[in-house]
Motif scaffolding. Structure first.
Motif, PDB file in Angstrom:
ATOM      1  N   UNK A   1      20.205  29.139  57.386  1.00  0.00           N
ATOM      2  CA  UNK A   1      19.428  30.338  57.701  1.00  0.00           C
ATOM      3  C   UNK A   1      19.867  30.862  59.056  1.00  0.00           C
ATOM      4  N   UNK A   2      20.151  32.153  59.113  1.00  0.00           N
ATOM      5  CA  UNK A   2      20.543  32.785  60.374  1.00  0.00           C
ATOM      6  C   UNK A   2      19.322  33.417  61.037  1.00  0.00           C
ATOM      7  N   UNK A   3      19.452  33.675  62.342  1.00  0.00           N
ATOM      8  CA  UNK A   3      18.345  34.273  63.098  1.00  0.00           C
ATOM      9  C   UNK A   3      17.882  35.589  62.497  1.00  0.00           C
ATOM     10  N   UNK A   4      18.791  36.354  61.890  1.00  0.00           N
ATOM     11  CA  UNK A   4      18.404  37.659  61.351  1.00  0.00           C
ATOM     12  C   UNK A   4      17.777  37.551  59.960  1.00  0.00           C
TER      13      UNK A   4
ATOM     14  N   UNK B   1      23.493  34.701  50.262  1.00  0.00           N
ATOM     15  CA  UNK B   1      24.763  34.438  49.602  1.00  0.00           C
ATOM     16  C   UNK B   1      24.667  33.125  48.848  1.00  0.00           C
ATOM     17  N   UNK B   2      24.948  33.148  47.568  1.00  0.00           N
ATOM     18  CA  UNK B   2      24.934  31.912  46.774  1.00  0.00           C
ATOM     19  C   UNK B   2      26.301  31.258  46.846  1.00  0.00           C
TER      20      UNK B   2
ATOM     21  N   UNK C   1      22.734  31.485  53.557  1.00  0.00           N
ATOM     22  CA  UNK C   1      23.599  30.992  52.479  1.00  0.00           C
ATOM     23  C   UNK C   1      22.801  29.927  51.747  1.00  0.00           C
ATOM     24  N   UNK C   2      22.740  30.028  50.438  1.00  0.00           N
ATOM     25  CA  UNK C   2      22.022  29.037  49.630  1.00  0.00           C
ATOM     26  C   UNK C   2      23.041  28.311  48.770  1.00  0.00           C
ATOM     27  N   UNK C   3      23.094  26.980  48.941  1.00  0.00           N
ATOM     28  CA  UNK C   3      24.049  26.167  48.196  1.00  0.00           C
ATOM     29  C   UNK C   3      23.365  25.573  46.981  1.00  0.00           C
TER      30      UNK C   3
ATOM     31  N   UNK D   1      31.073  23.886  48.842  1.00  0.00           N
ATOM     32  CA  UNK D   1      31.531  24.783  49.917  1.00  0.00           C
ATOM     33  C   UNK D   1      30.846  24.465  51.245  1.00  0.00           C
ATOM     34  N   UNK D   2      29.785  23.624  51.188  1.00  0.00           N
ATOM     35  CA  UNK D   2      28.987  23.369  52.400  1.00  0.00           C
ATOM     36  C   UNK D   2      29.787  22.740  53.548  1.00  0.00           C
TER      37      UNK D   2
END
Lengths: 605, 605
Positions: free
Chosen positions: A230-233, A258-259, A237-239, A264-265
């Motif tokens: 999770x970014x501040x904004x 973004x899935x 990205x959900x893995x 990719x993690x």
């Protein structure tokens, strides 16, 4: 039937699997291997594929660990499982030790040979736990070594079940009460205060809450296994395993999510050089910390930033919980009516008790799952705190005994968890004395008012004092947090004698479940869920006080109440609760049950 | 008179001293300087020479801090001192901020300019506090710098009082109950378990207890300021100013204790290369940690190893406490008799109240010191929790008001601390309601039984619940530990809503002092000391339970009790306490007091 009565492991597991694990260990040059109960997602209830401790030892409890050395092994369980472990585990192979007193570190310190090398899977251990384990190994002159692959997994091989891949689906706003984008923005903004620019979120319940999604990877909880950044904004990205992504999920998640596939993690983490990333050492394994450290990220160790927002249920979730509990209370009342009539005569076994209750819940048409396997403990089985009836262990009900039933349901609008103890035939004076003391504690914790900032540790004693005064106590916590169509055991709040610094806040749901257990005799527990209410003025007072609204609605067995032990205040409180149960649940049950309910809820004069 | 009613500092201190401190700061190239309340010995009550915060600001409370920058300054106090600080400190010079909420770190983060350098005296800060302060400064782009000499001390200069040098004397075995050699052997053996070979001990109370010595360096506590190094074998080096060493001290300490002057300490620490040394970060300043780190020692951060043994009073100390409380209860009863007769008519001022009480204690012939300055708060002064009467502030007693008297004594056999609230004239219904609720909480905490392992945090709520239920509370802890002819506030145990993990153990003495404060109106507090009893069987029970034996023996004002608010159990408990007070103290007081005591202790029917 959702609940199975089969044993999922047995005493033969140790003798059969320990040699395989030791062989794999030897091939990897290890003198030992650490096997915690927790899996890669720090789950309490595990997918079968991740229940490594059960496969290695036969032990199926919800907490524990094993240390497997070349020539000896030990299993570690807490007081709840002291009896169960003796039943399930070959104690010729595994020394049984206390998980809490000394625990694994004390064992390592004395059992390891100088110079020995003990492997561990870094995805299965918290960084704090590893630090304590490493220090203990060092004191013995031994060392711990991270290994990949996990030798136990290699030993398990083709016999190991597949990883779960249940579809992940949207959890609609009518139940969630707040859009994922709003949650992510709100939590994202909070990261700055913790000194972070982004957060790694790995707890399945946090993933489910943050993205308003539910899955089916873990039995009894609608949890999706995955990870998120999770970014501040508020973007994320959900893995998720692509096989689990349901058709309507991408649109539900929207543009700011973004899935990606879980493989990719690692590369995403590797690109975090110089970034300040929040990771919760209680939720994310040492693997994340190591990976981020190697990447040159600045790790901010802090509580999962979704933990408190998730625990504070919003108005929609609280109203959902109320509705779920009315529905569940009606099913439970039908069940209690059955126990009080047919079952008293027919004296069925515990399995039939479980089937009946599940049937009444299924008949609501809204049941998504049980929230845990129903505990139906007749007579002495009721004294085994974490008992689960199986074909092998189930007893018939006995006249002159108690039946303890702890159960719960998952509905879209809420998760329930309730325990009732019912007299089968005529209870003894001792049973009524103990029951009434447990009830006094339960009532005290239900009616207590308290100021903002009060923690669950400060309230725990209210539930115990009537037992303490009689030289009695119970060896489990008094209350745990509960999710909203999520895990039935969720933090960070809890009501326990273990010191904790989490203040109870409006919207938090906790259980209130004091008990008393007479080994070999009977078990008593009275459990309702209750939600922390908004601060309210008290007439003549100066400071607004929080309190609890009881959610669970089902009668408490009046035949077990010794009213001479109750104060007037306690008696009035019990009668008021029963009046509410009758008023709310009465109209929701068939006529014969309603009639019975009137008696079961009649005031005690 | 032992107690003085003079102000020890005033509002002029800031305007007079701040420029001097800023000049000294500038000479040392500093943009700011941190001034905590604590001194080099982490004392609560300070020798005048070490009360730097008072000299810099005028504030004389027992906790606080100041940050002095080139062009602004702030003082930090907790809720107890919110009013006092406004009275004592020039708020045109010092911004007043909360010590707990945000505290000094939050201020540094916003107030410091980028690139600025703020000095601190490493002997005055704990390493943990310094870490938080440094991190906050770093977030502002500033940095902290250890300085020697302390610029405030330079500014203070010749005006600064001399360091105390009271004689250090033996504390006889008839009061200590265990020889120092036995204590040192016992504590020394415990070091190994903590992974240490030696310990640095700096808390004055620990020094006093470990060596069975007492001093007079700190007002109100018989503490010797010094340091010690304890070895695993029980041998020790004791660092004491040679001027304080009384003639018979070396023989009392014996061969296994080496006496050295304090200026020998740095060199001793410098020789610790490679040794595992225990230091308590809560008791010993950052200076010790820095010195040992530079020396190449392996620092074991752990609780002061004497803290728990000291808190668990032995049988001789407990019996001493009983005797001290009987003596003190007789003096206090004479005082309460005076308040209930002469004072009701004459309406003297608070200073006379303090003088009278001190006189009755002095008349015992056993008084070594007060254990703290007596708080006598008439009417609205009673609502100021840490009030101390002075010529400037003292009120006369008023009819229709309450008088709160919190006081204590130091005797060779024990330290006392007791609060009574007395009606002057006819109390209002509100006063009686509040008093009775405070009493209910006090009684609950006096009678509670609890299992081994229970902490004070788990019991705190019992003292508050009757107030909470009425929308009331008090903003201080419920109980603190008390030493044996030592500090009146001693840990590690306490009864508080702040989570702590120290279990209450037999022999620990704690206060039980719930209260209620109506700002501008009146204050209520009821305080007894109580000692944790050995685990005892309860009839019909299964587990032995700990409990409390009340030590303090003095009547509780029956005119303030609204018996309609008490349960039968509470009424019986109060009557039993009063019967005990009468039986034990009655024979120790003059006839007129004994006669009065009979009425004051008569059962409430």
């Amino acid at each position: 039937m959702r609940q199975s009565f089969d044993d999922t492991a047995d005493r033969s597991y140790g003798p059969r699997h320990l040699p395989l694990i030791r062989k794999a260990m030897a091939e990897q040059g290890l003198d030992g291997f650490l096997t915690p109960h927790e899996d890669e997602h720090q789950n309490e209830y595990l997918p079968a594929a991740n229940d490594r401790l059960a496969w290695a030892t036969g032990f199926t409890g919800s907490a524990g660990a094993a240390v497997i050395l070349k020539d000896k092994a030990a299993i570690f369980v807490d007081g709840r499982y002291a009896l169960q472990v003796l039943d399930q585990v070959d104690t010729g192979l595994f020394e049984v030790r206390d998980l809490v007193e000394g625990g694994v570190p004390a064992y390592l310190e004395t059992a390891l040979d100088r110079g020995s090398v003990v492997g561990y899977d870094p995805k299965l251990h918290s960084p704090d736990a590893l630090e304590r384990l490493s220090a203990a190994a060092a004191r013995a002159g031994a060392r711990l070594k991270p290994v990949d692959p996990n030798p136990l997994d290699r030993a398990w091989g083709a016999e190991r079940p597949a990883q779960p891949a249940a579809a992940v689906v949207p959890h609609p706003l009518e139940f969630a009460g707040e859009a994922s984008a709003d949650k992510r923005r709100r939590v994202g903004e909070s990261l700055g205060k913790a000194g972070a620019e982004a957060a790694v979120i790995t707890a399945p319940a946090s993933i489910a809450w943050l993205f308003n999604i539910r899955g089916g990877d873990v039995i009894r909880s609608p949890l999706p296994l995955g990870q998120a950044i999770l970014e501040e904004d508020g973007s994320a990205i959900l893995f998720l395993d692509p096989a689990k992504v349901s058709e309507d999920l991408p649109a539900w998640l929207g543009n700011s999510v973004t899935l990606q596939a879980p493989d990719a993690l690692p590369a995403v983490l590797d690109a975090f050089k110089g970034r300040r990333v929040l990771v919760d050492p209680a939720q994310s394994s040492a693997w994340y910390f190591e990976r981020l450290r190697h990447a040159g990220a600045e790790i901010v160790r802090a509580q999962d930033p979704t933990a408190l927002p998730r625990a504070r249920k919003n108005a929609v979730e609280v109203e959902g919980a109320r509705q779920a509990h009315i529905r569940d209370g009606a099913a439970l009342s039908r069940f209690l009516h059955w126990v009080s009539s047919e079952a008293q005569a027919g004296l069925p076994d515990e399995l039939e008790v479980v089937r009946k209750l599940e049937g009444f819940r299924e008949a609501t048409g809204a049941l998504k799952d049980l929230s845990f396997d129903t505990i139906a403990g007749a007579a002495s089985n009721g004294a085994i705190v974490h008992y689960r009836p199986t074909h092998r262990l189930a007893k018939k009900l006995e006249t002159g005994s108690l039946l303890l039933v702890d159960s719960g349901a998952q509905y879209l609008d809420g998760t329930t968890d309730v325990t009732r103890t019912i007299a089968i035939g005529e209870p003894t004076p001792e049973m009524r004395d103990r029951f009434t003391r447990v009830l006094k504690g339960h009532l005290a914790l239900a009616r207590v008012r308290f100021p903002a900032g009060t923690t669950g540790s400060a309230l725990d004693g209210f539930a115990r004092a009537p037992l303490w005064a009689a030289g009695l106590d119970y060896d489990h916590g008094t209350g745990h947090g509960v999710g909203s169509y999520l895990g039935v055991h969720e933090g960070p709040q809890r009501i326990s004698k273990v010191p904790n610094s989490v203040a109870l806040e409006p919207g938090m749901i906790v259980s209130n479940e004091p008990g008393y257990y007479k080994t070999g005799g009977f078990g008593i527990r009275i459990e309702n869920l209750q939600v922390v209410t908004e601060p309210a003025e008290i007439e003549g007072g100066e400071r607004p006080m929080l309190g609890f609204e009881t959610l669970t609605l089902a009668p408490i067995d009046r035949r077990l109440v010794d009213k001479s032990l109750l104060t007037r205040e306690e008696l009035a409180q019990l009668n008021a609760y029963h009046a509410r149960v009758l008023a709310v649940v009465g109209p929701k049950v068939p006529a014969d049950v309603a009639e019975w309910l009137e008696g079961a809820c009649a005031p005690i004069a």
